[in-house]
Design a protein around this motif. Sequence first.
Motif, PDB file in Angstrom:
ATOM      1  N   LEU A 196      27.569  28.828 -16.964  1.00 36.66           N
ATOM      2  CA  LEU A 196      27.162  28.919 -15.563  1.00 36.66           C
ATOM      3  C   LEU A 196      25.667  29.170 -15.437  1.00 36.66           C
ATOM      4  O   LEU A 196      25.037  28.778 -14.459  1.00 36.66           O
ATOM      5  CB  LEU A 196      27.913  30.050 -14.863  1.00 36.66           C
ATOM      6  N   GLY A 197      25.119  29.856 -16.431  1.00 44.07           N
ATOM      7  CA  GLY A 197      23.708  30.200 -16.377  1.00 44.07           C
ATOM      8  C   GLY A 197      23.310  30.979 -17.612  1.00 44.07           C
ATOM      9  O   GLY A 197      24.080  31.094 -18.578  1.00 44.07           O
ATOM     10  N   ILE A 198      22.101  31.506 -17.562  1.00 38.82           N
ATOM     11  CA  ILE A 198      21.545  32.241 -18.691  1.00 38.82           C
ATOM     12  C   ILE A 198      20.972  33.561 -18.185  1.00 38.82           C
ATOM     13  O   ILE A 198      20.264  33.601 -17.179  1.00 38.82           O
ATOM     14  CB  ILE A 198      20.417  31.431 -19.365  1.00 38.82           C
ATOM     15  N   LEU A 215      29.700  35.965 -10.905  1.00 38.25           N
ATOM     16  CA  LEU A 215      28.799  34.855 -10.590  1.00 38.25           C
ATOM     17  C   LEU A 215      29.578  33.621 -10.158  1.00 38.25           C
ATOM     18  O   LEU A 215      29.217  32.954  -9.176  1.00 38.25           O
ATOM     19  CB  LEU A 215      27.940  34.539 -11.814  1.00 38.25           C
ATOM     20  N   GLU A 216      30.653  33.324 -10.868  1.00 38.51           N
ATOM     21  CA  GLU A 216      31.459  32.148 -10.518  1.00 38.51           C
ATOM     22  C   GLU A 216      32.067  32.306  -9.130  1.00 38.51           C
ATOM     23  O   GLU A 216      32.092  31.362  -8.333  1.00 38.51           O
ATOM     24  CB  GLU A 216      32.553  31.940 -11.567  1.00 38.51           C
ATOM     25  N   MET A 234      31.233  30.045  -5.737  1.00 34.60           N
ATOM     26  CA  MET A 234      32.272  29.415  -4.913  1.00 34.60           C
ATOM     27  C   MET A 234      32.080  29.787  -3.446  1.00 34.60           C
ATOM     28  O   MET A 234      32.209  28.931  -2.559  1.00 34.60           O
ATOM     29  CB  MET A 234      33.658  29.852  -5.406  1.00 34.60           C
ATOM     30  N   THR A 235      31.760  31.054  -3.186  1.00 30.98           N
ATOM     31  CA  THR A 235      31.519  31.488  -1.803  1.00 30.98           C
ATOM     32  C   THR A 235      30.341  30.734  -1.204  1.00 30.98           C
ATOM     33  O   THR A 235      30.404  30.248  -0.068  1.00 30.98           O
ATOM     34  CB  THR A 235      31.253  33.002  -1.761  1.00 30.98           C
ATOM     35  N   ILE A 240      31.299  27.148  -0.407  1.00 32.73           N
ATOM     36  CA  ILE A 240      32.111  27.032   0.810  1.00 32.73           C
ATOM     37  C   ILE A 240      31.226  27.104   2.043  1.00 32.73           C
ATOM     38  O   ILE A 240      31.373  26.322   2.994  1.00 32.73           O
ATOM     39  CB  ILE A 240      33.202  28.123   0.838  1.00 32.73           C
ATOM     40  N   ILE A 241      30.280  28.055   2.044  1.00 35.64           N
ATOM     41  CA  ILE A 241      29.365  28.191   3.186  1.00 35.64           C
ATOM     42  C   ILE A 241      28.539  26.922   3.358  1.00 35.64           C
ATOM     43  O   ILE A 241      28.385  26.403   4.474  1.00 35.64           O
ATOM     44  CB  ILE A 241      28.463  29.424   3.005  1.00 35.64           C
ATOM     45  N   LEU A 242      28.023  26.390   2.255  1.00 41.33           N
ATOM     46  CA  LEU A 242      27.187  25.186   2.358  1.00 41.33           C
ATOM     47  C   LEU A 242      28.010  23.967   2.780  1.00 41.33           C
ATOM     48  O   LEU A 242      27.478  23.073   3.447  1.00 41.33           O
ATOM     49  CB  LEU A 242      26.478  24.928   1.026  1.00 41.33           C
ATOM     50  N   ARG A 243      29.289  23.937   2.439  1.00 40.62           N
ATOM     51  CA  ARG A 243      30.132  22.834   2.927  1.00 40.62           C
ATOM     52  C   ARG A 243      30.313  22.939   4.439  1.00 40.62           C
ATOM     53  O   ARG A 243      30.336  21.927   5.143  1.00 40.62           O
ATOM     54  CB  ARG A 243      31.483  22.847   2.217  1.00 40.62           C
TER      55      ARG A 243
END
Length: 410
Positions: free
Chosen positions: A142-144, A179-180, A184-185, A188-191
């Motif tokens: 997911l990231g570093i 983080l995952e 996801m939250t 959802i907001i950006l959708r």
Amino acid sequence: MTEKEKLETLSRLVIQLNRVSDLDILMEHILTQARRFVNADAGSIYIAEDRILRFTYTQNDTLQKRLSPGEKLIYSTFSLPIDVQSIAGYVAATGRPLNIANVYKIEATAPYNFSKEFDEASRYATRSALTIPLTSANGAVLGILQIINAQREDKTVIRFSKKDEHMMLQFASIAAVALERAQMTRAIILRMIRMAELRDPKETGAHVNRVGGIAVEIYENWALRHNCPAREIDRNRDLLRMAAMLHDVGKVAISDLILQKPGRFNSDEYHVMKQHTVLGAQLFQGRQSDFDDAAAQVALTHHEKWDGSGYPGHVDPASGLALPGHTGPDGQPLGKKGTEIPIFGRIVALADVYDALSSARIYKKAWRESDVLASIKENAGSHFDPELVDIFFSIIDVIRSIRHRYREAA
């Protein structure tokens, strides 16, 4: 922090991180806690997107001490390819941590190298670096998480120990779950925003991220001025960041004939358009959490004005009708004024207008920054809470950095 304290803190961390919903606020928490565990001077988080790592968040105590009280670090965002040539890229590509004693003495046979650009530009001395992958349950990176310069109590820089490495791997597994969930939250907001964008080209993902980021910075400074408890500030930053992004979500219920009309509205059309505040608040009825309260408050009140000339005024959010005793001679609801307007609404009003004026749209050019700032200053005490305008100008460099970070897609 003793080993026992670290283990006890890890067990509490699961609860703490799961209380944070917003992605940006969560990354700040993750980095703060990670550095605290191993007494590190600095650190950064990169988020994986397709085949790149996006430099997202950083902290640096040494550089912070060079600033005036209340100032924040301004950092540039950039991307790295996920390959073995950089330290972060190597960890993302292989999924294996790297514990480097001195980044300036990496073995010549190593495929990765350290870029000196940041150190040279900031006059900072990076030495030890511990770089850990943040990996989801299905093994995706997911990231570093990268933490820099482990320190003794006397601030002498040392290498990260094997115990530090083991502790950070456990920490990273907890942080990755949070983080995952936060990603996801945010998705959802950006959708929801993209739904609104299909109807109204003003509501872009970049715009709402900027409004959310700016709103949080203004709120934090306001809350510190008003001696709000640290826990309350932390909680409200998380709520406001997400609620501000959804300030205009009620526009999805407005007719395209009005929403996409070129030119000015007539009085009837403007009356309909103003209903997006009430319609947005109604989306968050049937309260499930504090977020519903914050989002409804922002949606309803972000077009109110300090002098009482805004809208929708004193209305019942459920019906949109004026509250008894709060109508003018024309029978319309009286606007809320001054501190009748909730602080979240007052903040988002300022952040939204600033970004809207500063941004180009298909129907208008962006205003020059000098004109935007002059307009905000002129409208302090009429449109905007004058105290918030004062705060706005005191953190203008941070606000500019947020606009740069969330630029419109080309």
